[in-house]
Scaffold this active site. Structure first.
Site, short mmCIF file in Angstrom:
data_model
loop_
_atom_site.label_atom_id
_atom_site.label_comp_id
_atom_site.label_asym_id
_atom_site.label_seq_id
_atom_site.Cartn_x
_atom_site.Cartn_y
_atom_site.Cartn_z
N LYS A 1 -11.67 -3.45 11.46
CA LYS A 1 -10.51 -3.07 12.29
C LYS A 1 -10.57 -3.79 13.65
CE LYS A 1 -8.12 -0.53 9.53
NZ LYS A 1 -6.83 -1.01 9.03
N ASP B 1 2.24 -1.75 -4.39
CA ASP B 1 0.86 -1.24 -4.44
C ASP B 1 0.24 -1.74 -5.74
OD1 ASP B 1 -0.34 1.60 -2.87
OD2 ASP B 1 -1.48 0.68 -4.49
N GLY C 1 0.84 -1.20 0.00
CA GLY C 1 0.00 0.00 0.00
C GLY C 1 0.88 1.24 0.00
N TYR D 1 -16.09 -0.67 8.28
CA TYR D 1 -14.65 -0.45 8.42
C TYR D 1 -14.23 -0.70 9.88
CZ TYR D 1 -10.38 2.49 8.66
OH TYR D 1 -9.12 2.97 8.87
N GLY E 1 -0.44 4.89 -1.13
CA GLY E 1 -1.55 5.53 -0.42
C GLY E 1 -1.08 6.66 0.48
N GLN E 2 -2.01 7.16 1.30
CA GLN E 2 -1.71 8.35 2.11
C GLN E 2 -0.58 8.10 3.11
OE1 GLN E 2 -4.53 9.60 5.07
NE2 GLN E 2 -3.95 11.76 4.92
N ASP F 1 -0.65 -7.46 -5.61
CA ASP F 1 -1.99 -7.60 -5.05
C ASP F 1 -1.87 -8.46 -3.80
OD1 ASP F 1 -4.57 -8.09 -4.39
OD2 ASP F 1 -5.15 -9.03 -6.29
C1 AKB Z 1 -11.13 7.19 8.01
O1 AKB Z 1 -11.64 8.32 8.07
O2 AKB Z 1 -11.74 6.19 7.62
C2 AKB Z 1 -9.71 7.01 8.49
C3 AKB Z 1 -9.65 6.54 9.91
C4 AKB Z 1 -9.95 7.48 11.01
O3 AKB Z 1 -9.34 5.42 10.14
N1 AKB Z 1 -8.99 8.23 8.32
#
Ligand code: AKB
Length: 313
Positions: A147, A36, A10, A143, A13-14, A53
């Site tokens: 996590k 990436d 990755g 998300y 990415g940011q 990948d």
């Molecule tokens: C998001 O906004 O999804 C991320 C995070 C806080 O994990 N920047």
């Protein structure tokens, strides 16, 4: 460092863009393999870049063996806003990438893993202010669910197989080298680009939405620090709370107006508001401070001035 190479997954990415630069500076560019699905923003940005990948376990394993990789920084992920729109794809990416990398460590092909968790593991039932390390974790976003499941996997692989995986619950990150993508905190990066172009900005969160945030340099320092801390000092094997600043879009607008007095922000909350409302206002990072000496350096004032200084260059 022949048998001690690092693979960043990755890297375009940011976080990856900034982290690779720091790793290359510290360990030598020849020892860092950046990977990436997308190429880096600038051509020849990295000495070693491969298209990879992470979900293709066979090729991942082959590359790791071929390159004598000993540490992996796994940054590929679908962030909160994007994940709400692509639930299954995000689940597959966020979970299977982690399983693939943890398995490499369980089989002793690699020695150490970094994997970022997020403040998204907290949910509406968690305390909002100074959210503690150990508290109710009922995330409401997909998300956040990936996590939280990832944190549990990390702890399980550590307890059961002695896999040395280290993790941080990152807040919204603000950096100038790349735009964020697909997150709920992305407004805090985009807004700088609009101000610099003398354009007004329409914020997708309400003006009083307070969220934990961090300047990218602080985040990179935290990642480097936790990865170089002695194994016995890493007491938390789910993921560490870390914190820097908390602010609202209105407070950020006020800071930006010091540099661009005519800059204006309109507020038009969309589906991301619900995600933001489920997250903490501020985070208690006492454990990270005690266990491995974490301390943030960038305030809202300082990060705003750094963003404009670097972006205008
Ligand atoms: C998001 O906004 O999804 C991320 C995070 C806080 O994990 N920047």
């Amino acid at each position: 460092m022949k048998n001690n190479k690092i693979l960043v997954i990755g890297s375009s990415g940011q976080i990856g863009t900034d982290l690779c630069l720091s790793l290359e500076r510290i360990y030598g560019a020849e020892n860092i393999i950046c990977s990436d699905l997308n190429p880096p923003k600038e051509k020849n940005q990295h000495k070693n870049f491969i298209k990879l990948d992470v979900l293709d376990n066979k090729i991942l394993t082959r590359k790791v063996k071929e390159e004598n990789i000993s540490e992996i920084y796994l940054l590929a992920a679908s962030l909160s806003a994007l994940a709400e729109k692509n639930v299954l794809i995000s689940w597959e990416l966020n979970m299977n990438s982690l399983i693939n990398v943890l398995e490499l460590a369980r089989k002793k092909i690699i020695k150490k893993v970094f994997w970022p968790s997020s403040i998204a593991v907290f949910g509406p039932d968690s305390p909002k202010l100074n959210t503690p390390q150990n508290t109710i974790l009922n995330p409401s976003s997909i998300y956040g669910i990936t996590k939280l499941a990832g944190e549990k996997l990390c702890k399980y692989y550590y307890d059961k197989f002695d896999v040395d995986v280290r993790s941080l619950r990152l807040p919204g990150l603000i950096g100038w080298r790349s735009l964020a993508g697909g997150g709920t905190t992305d407004y805090a990066v985009e807004i700088f680009y609009y101000a610099l172009k003398n354009n007004d900005y329409t914020c997708f969160l309400s003006k009083e939405t307070i969220l934990p945030m961090m300047y990218m340099d602080d985040a990179i320092e935290a990642i480097l620090k936790i990865m170089t801390t002695k194994k016995e000092n890493i007491k938390i094997r789910t993921s560490y709370n870390i914190s820097a600043v908390s602010f609202t879009p209105k407070e950020l607008e006020k800071q930006i107006k010091i540099y661009f007095p005519n800059f204006n922000v309109k507020f038009k909350p969309d589906y991301r508001q619900k995600i933001a409302d489920s997250w903490p206002d501020s985070i208690d990072d006492q454990e990270a401070k005690v266990d491995w000496g974490w301390k943030a350096k960038f305030s809202l004032e300082k990060l705003t001035s750094e963003m404009f200084k670097n972006l205008s260059n």
